[in-house]
Every structure is written in C-alpha cells, then in structure tokens.
Write a protein that holds these residues in place. Structure first.
Motif, PDB file in Angstrom:
ATOM      1  N   LEU A  38       0.815  -1.219   0.000  1.00 36.23           N
ATOM      2  CA  LEU A  38       0.000   0.000   0.000  1.00 36.23           C
ATOM      3  C   LEU A  38       0.846   1.267   0.000  1.00 36.23           C
ATOM      4  N   PHE A  39       1.956   1.236   0.725  1.00 39.50           N
ATOM      5  CA  PHE A  39       2.732   2.466   0.909  1.00 39.50           C
ATOM      6  C   PHE A  39       4.100   2.428   0.230  1.00 39.50           C
ATOM      7  N   GLY A  40       4.460   1.258  -0.331  1.00 40.54           N
ATOM      8  CA  GLY A  40       5.764   1.129  -0.972  1.00 40.54           C
ATOM      9  C   GLY A  40       6.819   0.707   0.026  1.00 40.54           C
ATOM     10  N   ILE A  41       7.801  -0.062  -0.439  1.00 42.04           N
ATOM     11  CA  ILE A  41       8.808  -0.552   0.512  1.00 42.04           C
ATOM     12  C   ILE A  41       9.724   0.567   0.988  1.00 42.04           C
ATOM     13  N   ASP A  42       9.703   1.701   0.298  1.00 46.12           N
ATOM     14  CA  ASP A  42      10.462   2.850   0.783  1.00 46.12           C
ATOM     15  C   ASP A  42       9.523   3.943   1.290  1.00 46.12           C
ATOM     16  N   GLY A  43       8.294   3.542   1.617  1.00 39.15           N
ATOM     17  CA  GLY A  43       7.322   4.504   2.135  1.00 39.15           C
ATOM     18  C   GLY A  43       7.656   4.934   3.556  1.00 39.15           C
ATOM     19  N   ASP A  44       6.901   5.895   4.062  1.00 32.20           N
ATOM     20  CA  ASP A  44       7.134   6.419   5.408  1.00 32.20           C
ATOM     21  C   ASP A  44       6.960   5.301   6.435  1.00 32.20           C
TER      22      ASP A  44
END
Lengths: 156, 484
Positions: B122-128
């Motif tokens: 949902l947020f990406g593996i480099d997301g917050d």
C-alpha cells in the motif's frame, strides 16, 4: 459490585519461560482473588503476546490494565499511563506493544479505553515453569498496588 | 574502502539473528548472511520428561506459533502410543485437530498479510515507516484494518475452542484430543453476528486475495523480479496429491517440477534429509541427502506447498490455484514475492475448510482417543504456516523422552532466506555509501516474505525489528539505522 469503569486486566508473556510468565501469573492471582470476591465485576485475559486483535477486545471496555514482565531497570514494578500517541513503529514484529494496541483501537474504533501498563521486573527467562523468588516478590508488591488502583475501597 | 553492514534484530529474551552484508572497496556486495547468533538448545529441555508432557512443553518454544508445535508433538506421540499416524486417530480426534490447525493457519496468515506485508504494497517498501504498518492501513484503508483484526480474532477463537485455552493449550493429547466442540461453539462460528462467522471469513479471504491480484497486475515487474531465484520445494502432500497441511507424505520437486522426493513416509525423514552446520550460524541448513549440500537445499512454506501439490481440495481456493498456476504455465513458481499470493490462497483454503468442518457432526460427539501397542520412537510432521515442521522423539523404558529432534520451518528456509537477502542487498545497496531506511526495509521485505519466526529458530521470544550498521574495514561505525 462494579468497581466503576468496565475494566479489563490483561496479562501477557510465556509462562514456560520463567519470569516471562509474570503477566499470566498476575492474572491467576487476580482470578483467585475474584473467586473470593464474587461481587467484584472485572474482566481478565491472558495470552503469549499482544496482537492486533486485542484492539477489538479493548474497544469494548472503559479501562484496561496490561500486565507484563520487564527486563528494564525498574524498582520491582512500574505503573504508567499509556497514550495512543506513544505507539512506535513496530513493523515486522509478530507481536505488538500496549501503546500500539491502543493506537490501533483509536484508529479503527474512534475511541480508546483509559489504558495503563503494569510492568513487573523479571530476572531469568529460561525454558522453565515458575517465577524466580525475586520476581515473585515483585509480583506480590505489584498485585497489592493493582488491587488498590482498581478500587481503593475494595477490601483485600 | 570495504564495509560491513549489520542488520541486527533485537529480542527481549536473548537469542536472535542478524544480517551482515560485506561490501568491497568498489561498493560491490561480496557476501550477505542471515545468521543466528545464539543457540538455546530446546531439545535438551524435554529430555527426561514424561513423553505425554511434550505437546504442552513444546509450547514454551514460542508464543508465535505454539499450536504448530503442539500438534507436531502430538502427532509424533500418536506413533509412540500406538495410534499410528494421521488417519489412525478417531474421526473426532483427527477433525478437531484439523479445525485447530486451520484456525491457526487462518489467523497466522491474516496477521502476516494485513500487518506485515500489505503495508509494503500500500505504501511502498520505501514509504514512510511511521505509517507502514496496520496503523497506517487503519488511517488510509480502515476496512482492511478491521478485516485484519477480526480475521485474527476469529482464528484465535477457533484455537481457544479446540485447544482449550490461549496459553499452553491442552487440546491435542497422545492418541487424540481431549474435548469435543460444543454446539454453542459451532453455532457461534457458523452463525455468529457479523462479521465473526465462517461465511464472512471466506468472503474477506477472497477480498484479500483480490487485493493482491490487483496489486500484482499493476506491479508485475517488481513482484516477478524482487529476489527471484530458482530452487527446490518441499512439503507434505495428501496421498492423492492434494494440499493437506495436517497429514500426508513428504514430496519435493525441483525448480522445473520434477519430483526429487517422491511421496515418502515422513517417519523415514532422516533417510532423506540432513542438516548442515556452518560456523557462522547456529541455525542449521537442511538439504536432501540424495542431492547433497550444494543442490539439495529447498524452500518450504506457502510457495513451496503450491509448487508440490496437484490440487486444492476446496472449491474456491482450487479455482484460484488454477489461475495462479497458469501464471507459470503449470510449472513451479520461484518468485519470492509470490509467496504472498500463495499465502492468500492458503488463507482462503483454511477459511473454506473451517466452514466445511464446522458442519461435520464428528466434532460434536464420538470417541476422542485411540491407543495401541506402544512404540519407542515417533515422528510428527505438519505444515506450519511458515512451512514444514518436524518433531522427532524417542523414549526409554520409563516413558521418559531420551531424544528429541526438531526441524522448524524457519530452519528449513535458512538457505533460501540467505539467498534472498543476498539478491536484494546486491540490487539495492551496491555502490551506496549511506544505507537508507528504504534499503533496510527492502532487505527485510525479502526476509519477511518467508514469515520467519526467529523465536522458533533460536528458541527465544520472537520480535524482529532490525538494526543496520554500516562498518568500515576497521570496524568503525559509519552509519546506523534502526527500526523498532
């Protein structure tokens, strides 16, 4: 007799790992005490660790006290209030912290109970049943405190 | 300047693993290892104890998957009390255990998807990282968070009803089970108020699978290429080739689907599987003897299971299995991230099987225990959520356990997890002076796909937050990042 707010006391940890069983042992003491005080209305529960489904469980009460063993440098036991905002990032863990559960409850259900953590100092964590003598002493003191906190007017 | 990067999980009870990544002077990744730095030796703690205590004792191993150890130990002791293996139990004994096991599978897989893996999607593996967890999901996709919480709760209640209690369950005993399901419990699971009923769980499991399929359609390159490498695959399969997580024969296939372990009796596992010890890790490296250390290592878990089986014996999951298999033209799937897809098909299967079992009258009445001629030795195998779990016991004339050997799922996945870490480290860290949280999480994403439980593997309590330390050749710390 109601002790006021609908309250859940929730101990967690693995009683097969010596002092990690402090949470579960505290709940056992409380349940034994409740047998002798059947007029007191109080919810209890135990598990190996907290997890996300506990957000649903605490959403149904007005007050929750989590009870856990601690390796921190505390004097016997500590008792702290838990805020949803205290939750830290706990990604990649199979278990979660009390503040994480409270925060998740707030996000999903829009409200949280008044929440506290009773941390009881433990010392040994091997594959054995039973608390160390020092942990047992800490448990006794923490339990007296817990009873007083739940309702200062309830007789011990 | 050569560097060593260390990713170190921290646990409350000592016994943990860490990842070290060695960089050469040119910034190339020389070597990556996931290694376990402490050995607790659980097996010796059960030696000398009466054998009938084992199904409860082994739950001390781990608070993450106690039901898996409980059932594997009980299955080994079925052999010792003369009840045979698998189908040797009474119908009630076997079906109650299966219900317990499906409940465990369902809640474990749901936790992994909603709490551990879906946030990456949902947020990406480099997301917050502050929102890259189920709390973030609750903020942005509250319906998904509710589903995760309630699916866990449903599975936990199934376990409580079959194992007797949440801590140190006593349901499975040598030769059977110690209780029936009550009519009230059955009705609660079948007809409980929305959403806590079996129909809703099946529906939500289908929804979670649809979510991943949509993600895959939009992110095919990432899913197909992240930590991809060929491997062998091993699991239990039912005698007719069906998915069966409770009982069956042991099968392994190679990367092309050729059988390399052809449906053998798991009582004889030691004839086929050996464990290698390497100096840098206390977690052993299992492999198929016939192929040797270099070629005999294998994967276990959801990906492996859907590679070894021929079909799934529940209709909706079978339909999804056919779609999934078509992606690789019927051949084994070797894509690390497709472990998530496979896990969600299994989640759906577990929900279907719970619903089906709840209609079975054998849960409510019938003989609970069967015993026969006592044996000195027994092996119990089940498919734990994370993969194949081996329990092996031998007793003496005083009914005390004199030998115990456990090969846990995470140990079976030791070599492939190491390879996954190596692939990702090379892909994202090569030539980098500073390690970002996103890079750190990428490594963790690769490990997390296997849903490892270091608690089981190290026999300690199982948290797995990571610490990465970037160290130069003189062991000076250049950079350190930590996820709590």
């Amino acid at each position: 007799m109601s002790i006021g707010a609908k309250t859940l006391v929730y101990g967690y940890g693995n009683p097969g790992r010596q002092d990690d069983g402090l949470g579960a042992q505290c709940i056992k003491k409380l349940e034994d005490w409740l047998v002798l005080h059947p007029h007191v209305e109080l919810l209890t529960d135990t598990n190996y660790q907290l997890n996300i489904e506990d957000a649903a469980a605490i959403s149904e009460v007005q007050r929750v006290v989590f009870v856990d063993a601690s390796i921190e440098d505390i004097d016997g036991f500590s008792f702290t209030s838990i805020q949803a905002s205290d939750a830290k990032v706990e990604f990649s863990m199979h278990a979660v912290s009390p503040s994480f559960v409270v925060d998740l409850c707030q996000k999903i259900y829009g409200h949280t109970p008044e929440a506290f953590l009773l941390h009881i100092k433990g010392y040994e964590w091997d594959f054995k049943e039973g608390l160390t003598p020092s942990a047992s002493q800490n448990l006794d003191a923490a339990f007296e405190f817990l009873l007083h906190f739940l309702n200062p007017n309830v007789e011990k | 300047m050569s560097k060593k990067i260390t990713i170190e999980p921290v646990t409350r009870v000592e016994g943990h693993g860490k990842v070290t990544i060695h960089m050469d002077d040119s910034g190339n990744i020389e070597q990556s290892r996931l290694h376990i730095v402490e050995f607790r030796g659980f097996e010796r703690f059960v030696q000398g104890r009466p054998y009938w205590e084992a199904p409860v004792l082994v739950q001390r191993l781990c608070g993450i998957c106690p039901v898996s150890h409980h059932l594997a130990a009980a299955k080994a002791l079925d052999v010792i009390v003369g009840a045979g293996t698998g189908h040797g139990l009474t119908p009630t004994g076997e079906k109650m255990r299966r219900l317990m096991h499906y409940g465990q599978f369902f809640q474990s897989h749901a936790l992994h998807f909603f709490h551990l893996s879906a946030p990456d999607f949902l947020f990406g593996i480099d997301g917050d990282p502050a929102i890259r967890n189920i709390i973030g999901i609750a903020l942005t996709h509250p319906e998904l968070a509710v589903q995760g919480v309630m699916m866990r709760k449903f599975g936990q209640e199934v376990i409580r009803a079959t194992a007797g209690k949440k801590i140190h369950g006593t349901g499975a005993i040598p030769g059977g089970i110690n209780k029936h399901l009550t009519i009230a419990e059955r009705d609660e699971f079948l007809l409980g108020a929305d959403p806590l009923n079996a129909d809703k769980m099946v529906s939500w499991a289908e929804g979670a699978l649809d979510f991943f399929k949509s993600y895959y359609a939009a992110n095919k390159d990432f899913i197909d290429n992240f930590a991809y490498f060929p491997s062998n695959h091993l699991s239990l399969v039912r005698e007719d080739g069906a998915l069966d997580i409770y009982h069956g024969v042991l099968r392994a296939v190679d990367t092309n689907g050729k059988k390399i372990l052809n449906d053998v009796d798991y009582q004889e596992y030691a004839d086929h599987i050996e464990e290698e010890v390497r100096s840098w890790s206390y977690m052993k490296f299992p492999y198929l003897k016939a192929l040797g250390k270099e070629k005999g290592w294998y994967r276990v878990g959801p990906l492996a299971r859907l590679n070894t089986i021929d079909f799934i014996p529940s209709p909706i999951a079978q339909r999804e299995f056919e779609i999934y298999k078509a992606l690789t033209h019927g051949k084994p799937n070797n894509h690390c991230m497709m472990m998530h897809y496979a896990r969600l098909i299994e989640t759906l299967h577990a929900a279907e099987m719970i619903r089906e079992l709840l209609h079975d009258p054998d849960l409510l009445e019938g003989e609970l225990v069967i015993k026969g001629t006592k044996q000195k030795e027994g092996v119990g195998l089940i498919e734990a959520p994370r993969g194949t779990l081996f329990h092996h016991y031998r007793i003496n004339d005083n009914d005390q356990i004199e030998m115990a050997n456990l090969i846990v799922s995470t140990t079976n996945n030791n070599e492939p997890m190491n390879r996954s870490v190596n692939h990702v480290a090379k892909a994202v860290m090569t030539g980098k002076e500073v390690i970002t949280e996103g890079m750190m999480n990428a490594v963790e994403v690769a490990i997390r796909a296997y849903d490892p439980c270091l608690s089981c593997a190290t026999h300690a309590l199982g948290n797995m937050p990571l610490e990465i330390t970037l160290v130069d050749k003189n062991e000076h710390i250049i950079d350190r990042k930590r996820s709590k």
